[in-house]
Scaffold this motif. Sequence first.
Motif, PDB file in Angstrom:
ATOM      1  N   ALA A 160       0.850  -1.197   0.000  1.00 14.88           N
ATOM      2  CA  ALA A 160       0.000   0.000   0.000  1.00 14.88           C
ATOM      3  C   ALA A 160       0.884   1.245   0.000  1.00 14.88           C
ATOM      4  O   ALA A 160       1.791   1.363   0.833  1.00 14.88           O
ATOM      5  N   PRO A 161       0.656   2.190  -0.910  1.00 16.39           N
ATOM      6  CA  PRO A 161       1.451   3.425  -0.881  1.00 16.39           C
ATOM      7  C   PRO A 161       1.152   4.222   0.377  1.00 16.39           C
ATOM      8  O   PRO A 161       0.017   4.263   0.848  1.00 16.39           O
ATOM      9  N   LEU A 162       2.178   4.880   0.918  1.00 12.79           N
ATOM     10  CA  LEU A 162       1.989   5.681   2.125  1.00 12.79           C
ATOM     11  C   LEU A 162       1.460   7.063   1.767  1.00 12.79           C
ATOM     12  O   LEU A 162       1.632   7.556   0.644  1.00 12.79           O
ATOM     13  N   ASP A 163       0.819   7.684   2.739  1.00  6.54           N
ATOM     14  CA  ASP A 163       0.239   9.012   2.572  1.00  6.54           C
ATOM     15  C   ASP A 163       1.318   9.976   2.064  1.00  6.54           C
ATOM     16  O   ASP A 163       2.330  10.189   2.736  1.00  6.54           O
ATOM     17  N   PRO A 164       1.137  10.581   0.882  1.00  5.94           N
ATOM     18  CA  PRO A 164       2.171  11.463   0.332  1.00  5.94           C
ATOM     19  C   PRO A 164       2.232  12.832   0.994  1.00  5.94           C
ATOM     20  O   PRO A 164       3.225  13.548   0.836  1.00  5.94           O
ATOM     21  N   ALA A 165       1.199  13.222   1.714  1.00  7.73           N
ATOM     22  CA  ALA A 165       1.174  14.553   2.346  1.00  7.73           C
ATOM     23  C   ALA A 165       0.443  14.447   3.680  1.00  7.73           C
ATOM     24  O   ALA A 165      -0.705  14.884   3.809  1.00  7.73           O
ATOM     25  N   PRO A 166       1.080  13.863   4.711  1.00 10.12           N
ATOM     26  CA  PRO A 166       0.375  13.556   5.964  1.00 10.12           C
ATOM     27  C   PRO A 166      -0.080  14.759   6.768  1.00 10.12           C
ATOM     28  O   PRO A 166      -0.832  14.601   7.730  1.00 10.12           O
ATOM     29  N   SER A 167       0.325  15.975   6.395  1.00 13.19           N
ATOM     30  CA  SER A 167      -0.122  17.163   7.135  1.00 13.19           C
ATOM     31  C   SER A 167      -1.042  18.049   6.306  1.00 13.19           C
ATOM     32  O   SER A 167      -1.406  19.151   6.743  1.00 13.19           O
ATOM     33  N   ALA A 168      -1.447  17.598   5.127  1.00 12.28           N
ATOM     34  CA  ALA A 168      -2.262  18.435   4.247  1.00 12.28           C
ATOM     35  C   ALA A 168      -3.749  18.332   4.583  1.00 12.28           C
ATOM     36  O   ALA A 168      -4.213  17.328   5.108  1.00 12.28           O
ATOM     37  N   ARG A 169      -4.474  19.396   4.238  1.00 19.36           N
ATOM     38  CA  ARG A 169      -5.933  19.397   4.394  1.00 19.36           C
ATOM     39  C   ARG A 169      -6.576  18.627   3.258  1.00 19.36           C
ATOM     40  O   ARG A 169      -5.994  18.420   2.203  1.00 19.36           O
ATOM     41  N   THR A 170      -7.798  18.195   3.469  1.00 17.91           N
ATOM     42  CA  THR A 170      -8.572  17.550   2.410  1.00 17.91           C
ATOM     43  C   THR A 170      -9.825  18.387   2.134  1.00 17.91           C
ATOM     44  O   THR A 170     -10.098  19.369   2.829  1.00 17.91           O
ATOM     45  N   LEU A 171     -10.586  17.979   1.141  1.00 21.00           N
ATOM     46  CA  LEU A 171     -11.816  18.680   0.775  1.00 21.00           C
ATOM     47  C   LEU A 171     -13.036  18.131   1.501  1.00 21.00           C
ATOM     48  O   LEU A 171     -14.155  18.566   1.248  1.00 21.00           O
ATOM     49  N   GLY A 172     -12.829  17.155   2.381  1.00 22.75           N
ATOM     50  CA  GLY A 172     -13.946  16.605   3.140  1.00 22.75           C
ATOM     51  C   GLY A 172     -14.743  15.556   2.416  1.00 22.75           C
ATOM     52  O   GLY A 172     -15.806  15.133   2.880  1.00 22.75           O
TER      53      GLY A 172
END
Length: 328
Positions: free
Chosen positions: A119-131
């Motif tokens: 499984a690829p790891l989260d590329p941006a673990p501190s970024a916001r998402t769009l919900g």
Amino acid sequence: MDKDGDQTPRPSQTGHEQDASLGPNTPPGRCGSTEPPSSARNRRTGLAAIAGLAAVAIALAAAIALTASEPTATFAPLPAGSEAQPTPEVEQIVAPQEVSAQSLAGLPQATTFTSISGAPLDPAPSARTLGRIIHPTATIAVYALPGGPPIAALPAQQTFGELRTDTKVPVITEEPGWAQVLLPSRPNGSTGWVSLDDPAVTIERSKHRLVVDRARFTLTLFEQDRHIGVWTVGIGRPGAITPAGRTFILSSILDTSPKAFSPVVLPLGSHSDTYSSYGGGPGTVGIHSWPTPAVFGRASSDGCVRVPADALDVISRTVPLGSLVEIT
């Protein structure tokens, strides 16, 4: 052929048609000729040429004068946005690899009890998402990348003992026809891609997110960018820290036993990096309350986030499953 040897062309051999109205050809200057003498013809030709040149000059002068008298044409610039726009290229959607029912059943289930290899790891673990949240209504395939090989199966529900809750995972990245989601499995930060063309994929949205600031021992609830509440909390002690990064509310477990330390436990999509199990479970980190307030404002837990009772009440009633939890 004449007798002196010269070839004299006959009228029918010259290729020149005769003007029937003028009669037969007569040598120039002779009686009966219809043409004037050559000197007269030259004078007339010269006069005609002079007259023609004069007429051309007069016409040219008139055209110049007419052009000068007309107002100069002006051209207004095109209004903004009226310029010809290039035709946008249509992005091609990468088709998912076909997965048979038998192959899907043989893939590891993406749950809090499993580990997903590849499984690829989260590329941006501190970024916001769009919900945006993916909710599968049936088991769906999870891929390593768009068009890549399947690595897991995401079930429609998560099972905790006898409790079953709908699977809802947050979208962290999107491409045409695809969404990258956080998975509830080990290792922490595991992600996978799901095809949005899968008929079992539904999309929901959450306006809420939680932010756990470990340095300040606070938990903040946001509705979009508006603060709903801020509470002082307890976090994982040294050697059993609360893992940082993006995760999400995986489930909501009601505990009505008399010895329950929290009436509601909110398992997250992350796990302890120290313990493989909490009380026989898979070591899932959670948000829950605690009977004594001395644990708040301290690194006091084995990795979970301990919150006051009023915070747990608001969060459990307000924040939907699949909502983002940022741990900094």
